[in-house]
Design a protein around this motif. Structure first.
Motif, PDB file in Angstrom:
ATOM      1  N   LYS A 303     -54.180  12.488  91.328  1.00 21.34           N
ATOM      2  CA  LYS A 303     -52.753  12.233  91.534  1.00 21.34           C
ATOM      3  C   LYS A 303     -52.519  10.790  91.126  1.00 21.34           C
ATOM      4  O   LYS A 303     -53.083   9.875  91.724  1.00 21.34           O
ATOM      5  N   ARG A 340     -52.701  16.120  87.944  1.00 24.28           N
ATOM      6  CA  ARG A 340     -51.480  16.660  88.548  1.00 24.28           C
ATOM      7  C   ARG A 340     -50.221  16.140  87.849  1.00 24.28           C
ATOM      8  O   ARG A 340     -50.120  14.956  87.532  1.00 24.28           O
ATOM      9  N   GLN A 374     -52.225  20.242  86.220  1.00 22.89           N
ATOM     10  CA  GLN A 374     -51.924  21.034  87.418  1.00 22.89           C
ATOM     11  C   GLN A 374     -50.459  20.834  87.793  1.00 22.89           C
ATOM     12  O   GLN A 374     -50.034  19.727  88.123  1.00 22.89           O
ATOM     13  N   GLU A 403     -50.139  25.213  90.873  1.00 21.07           N
ATOM     14  CA  GLU A 403     -50.430  24.662  92.188  1.00 21.07           C
ATOM     15  C   GLU A 403     -49.443  25.243  93.191  1.00 21.07           C
ATOM     16  O   GLU A 403     -48.242  24.988  93.121  1.00 21.07           O
TER      17      GLU A 403
END
Length: 717
Positions: A303, A340, A374, A403
């Motif tokens: 992240k 992400r 993701q 996700e």
């Protein structure tokens, strides 16, 4: 005979005829293996009286032990272990262990490492059931499938199953912190006892791995995406390695969330610039260190540049620059990077829902081949309902990983019965129109739309230290459903609910039918009493518990619920058409044209894409205001119907699990009414319209709802 006496006799007869329910605490999940009822008992007894299982590996032994345990529980007798197939035997084997399989009509090609075949057939005059796979991992998955069939009352004499997972990566993301708190966790502390690891490897770890293997999950990210650099230090690598040792025989790899500034925080570097050779060298050395401890380490989840987390954009580099640098570090070991796409910047653009697309769409085709992006199911943040994320279908050259959030941050947290199977199904069936009609999200994430081989689905875990694992019995259904959808993104949510209910409680259709009906409407009910007609992000801030559509004073606009609903005297909703933020332009043209007008936008998404007047007439003939109130009322009413339905199922459920669910449904009923009343009280200050006939006024004035505070709500460490 007096009526009271007659009713009592009828009730006693009903209880006598219902299956006896013994005390349970939920720990066994859907793997209980209770004594089967006829005709399954006879069928299983005659077709599983002996077992041929020549495999020698630890995984093959687990498959054999699971099959024996299941058959013994279901029939009361363990099968005899024999060396050659005989009538009534189960033959559990790979082609490598039993070359004779090659002459049977089993179609063992293209099963991959996880696929399996289950067939009832006759060989050399003997009627046998064969569970066969190319690899031992497939045997374990095949055993769980066979036992699922037996537990759910399937016919066992004509089995013809061939199953191969549609996605390669089927992962849980644990948002677990090193102090054992769990961000958005509602089922107790983290199951990872970091303080006692690597020495103490409690039995719960193996039980966790077994449960995941039973639904096809093959990976777990151990630590929070809001990561601490300590997770990458030698002591914590050793702790992760201890867990990896437990999980490995079950086919589960471990992954770690990586903090972008780790080279500075634990490596002594002055920068975390991904294009700096020293930074790249540090990450390569760190990857080498991890793989020495965990040879089958899966890779990193990242992240970056979101919610204050550091990332490559801090150095004016792109997400691709960052992901590719990490990908180079793990590639020699076969590792991957899951990057992400949940990003939103500090400069507060016109629409938070557009930001991920704006950041990532220009990078399509620029990621390394061991990087997968993701993407959350919706563009905001796991809301009760969101239109699908516009990145799906918009990055044909880049593998995208779905996700989902299994933990119910926005759907009642631990106590509301809101089965997520319909949410998963709704999202995966959504058509992106990227390559014309039929370009569903399921085909994006399984790679078939664009020919990608690196594929996956991730779910933010709802697992904790509570004895029942998930904070409530019915929350277990979401964990189960996630695994089943990760294996096959086109499975039916209703079929999954039937499987789960039959295995978790009883296969008696008098129970399964009503419970599945409850489950299938429960998520829609929550949408109705929380965020009807496309509203979103109207919960209280911080802990996200309960309604607070009035919040407007937080530092960043997109943190405030008023940013999303935009209620005023003229109407309500976020205009995402060309006259507003133009977020609809991020979807395929065919879909964007449909979303451009309220008349052609699905009613469920109306206020997500349009600012609509209070007196606007919907196809039903009702005004928006009247319809909005009716949705709130419908959500509350459905919870009442669930309570009534559950009460009638008391004879089929042990007292402990029945009582927990009964109590939680009462909480849900109270909180559904709270959501309904607080929302109506607030929005009526803008609509200035009376409530429709038959709708009751809120129980309290608006200022009462605004005054509610919950400083110690769980899941917000």
């Amino acid at each position: 005979m007096p009526m009271q006496v007659f009713c009592y006799i009828v009730a006693m007869l009903f209880l006598a005829l219902a299956p006896a329910a013994s005390a349970e605490d939920g720990y066994d999940l859907w793997l209980r293996y209770p004594k089967a009822q006829e005709p399954v008992l006879s069928a299983l007894s005659s077709r599983a009286n002996s077992l041929v299982a020549p495999g020698k590996s630890t995984t093959a032994a687990l498959a054999r032990e699971e099959l024996i345990k299941g058959i013994k529980g279901l029939t009361g007798r363990a099968p005899n272990q024999v060396s050659a197939p005989q009538t009534g035997a189960i033959w559990l084997t790979t082609l490598a262990d039993s070359p004779d399989l090659a002459r049977l009509p089993l179609s063992l090609s293209d099963l991959g490492p996880d696929g399996y075949v289950i067939r009832s057939l006759t060989t050399d005059g003997k009627s046998v059931t064969i569970i066969a796979a190319a690899k031992d991992q497939g045997l374990l998955y095949g055993v769980f499938h066979f036992l699922r069939l037996a537990q759910t009352g399937a016919t066992l004499d004509q089995i013809a199953v061939r199953s191969v997972p549609r996605t390669k990566l089927r992962l849980l993301n644990h948002w677990d912190n090193l102090d054992r708190t769990v961000e958005r966790g509602y089922s107790g502390e983290s199951i990872w006892d970091w303080w006692r690891l690597p020495d103490w490897r409690g039995p719960r770890y193996a039980d966790y791995a077994r449960a995941n293997a039973s639904i096809g999950i093959n990976g777990t990210v151990l630590n929070n995406v809001n990561a601490k650099s300590d997770s990458l230090t030698a002591p914590y690598i050793a702790k992760a390695a201890a867990l990896a040792d437990v999980f490995r025989p079950y086919g589960i790899k471990v992954y770690l969330s990586a903090r972008w500034t780790a080279p500075m925080e634990i490596g002594g570097l002055k920068t975390a610039d991904p294009l700096d050779p020293q930074v790249a060298a540090w990450w390569k050395a760190k990857a080498d260190e991890i793989y020495r401890a965990i040879p089958d380490f899966g890779g990193f989840l990242v992240k970056a540049n979101s919610e204050g987390q550091p990332g490559p954009q801090d150095y004016k580099r792109t997400h691709a620059d960052g992901a590719n640098m990490l990908a180079a570090a793990v590639k020699p070991h076969g590792g991957i990077v899951m990057w992400r796409a949940f990003v939103y910047a500090h400069d507060n653009p016109d629409d938070r829902a557009k930001q991920a697309y704006a950041d990532f769409k220009p990078l399509d085709g620029k990621f390394a081949d061991n990087v997968i992006v993701q993407v959350k199911n919706g563009a905001i943040d796991f809301q009760p309902r969101e239109p699908f994320h516009p990145l799906f279908g918009a990055m044909p050259k880049t593998p995208l990983m779905m996700e989902f959030q299994i933990t119910k941050e926005y759907l009642g947290q631990s106590t509301h019965l809101t089965y997520l199977g319909p949410l998963f199904e709704e999202t995966l069936k959504s058509d992106t129109f990227a390559k014309g009609k039929g370009s569903t999200i399921a085909k994006v994430v399984d790679g078939s739309l664009e020919g990608h081989t690196l594929t996956g689905i991730a779910g933010v875990a709802n697992i904790g230290g509570d004895r029942d694992w998930s904070g409530s019995i019915f929350n277990q259904a979401d964990w189960y459903a996630f695994g089943r959808f990760a294996w096959n993104p086109e499975i039916s949510a209703e079929a999954v609910a039937q499987e789960w209910a039959a295995q978790t409680f009883t296969a008696d259709p008098r129970f399964v039918g009503p419970v599945v009906k409850m489950m299938m409407g429960s998520r829609e009910a929550a949408v109705n009493y929380m965020t009807p007609l496309g509203l979103a992000h109207v919960m209280a801030t911080g802990h996200h518990y309960g309604p607070a559509p009035w919040v407007s004073d937080l530092a960043r606009p997109e943190w405030n619920p008023v940013y999303y609903h935009r209620a005023d005297a003229n109407g309500i909703g976020f205009d995402r058409t060309r006259s507003g933020s133009n977020a609809i332009s991020q979807y395929a043209p065919q879909l964007a044209r449909r979303l451009a007008s309220p008349k052609t936008t699905a009613e469920r998404d109306l206020l997500w894409f349009h600012h609509i007047g209070w007196d606007y007439r919907l196809p039903s003939g009702e005004t928006l205001w009247t319809n909005l109130v009716h949705h709130y009322d419908a959500g509350v009413a459905y919870v009442g119907e669930m309570r009534t339905a559950w009460d009638k199922l008391r004879p089929y459920v042990d007292p402990e699990r029945f009582s927990q669910t009964e109590t939680f449904l009462a909480i849900q009923a109270r909180e559904a009414r709270w959501w309904r009343d607080a929302s109506i009280a607030y929005f009526q200050t803008f609509s200035k319209r009376p409530l429709p006939a038959g709708a009751s006024p809120p129980e309290h004035p608006l200022d009462w709802y605004e005054a509610q505070r919950f400083p110690y709500a769980p899941g917000n460490p």
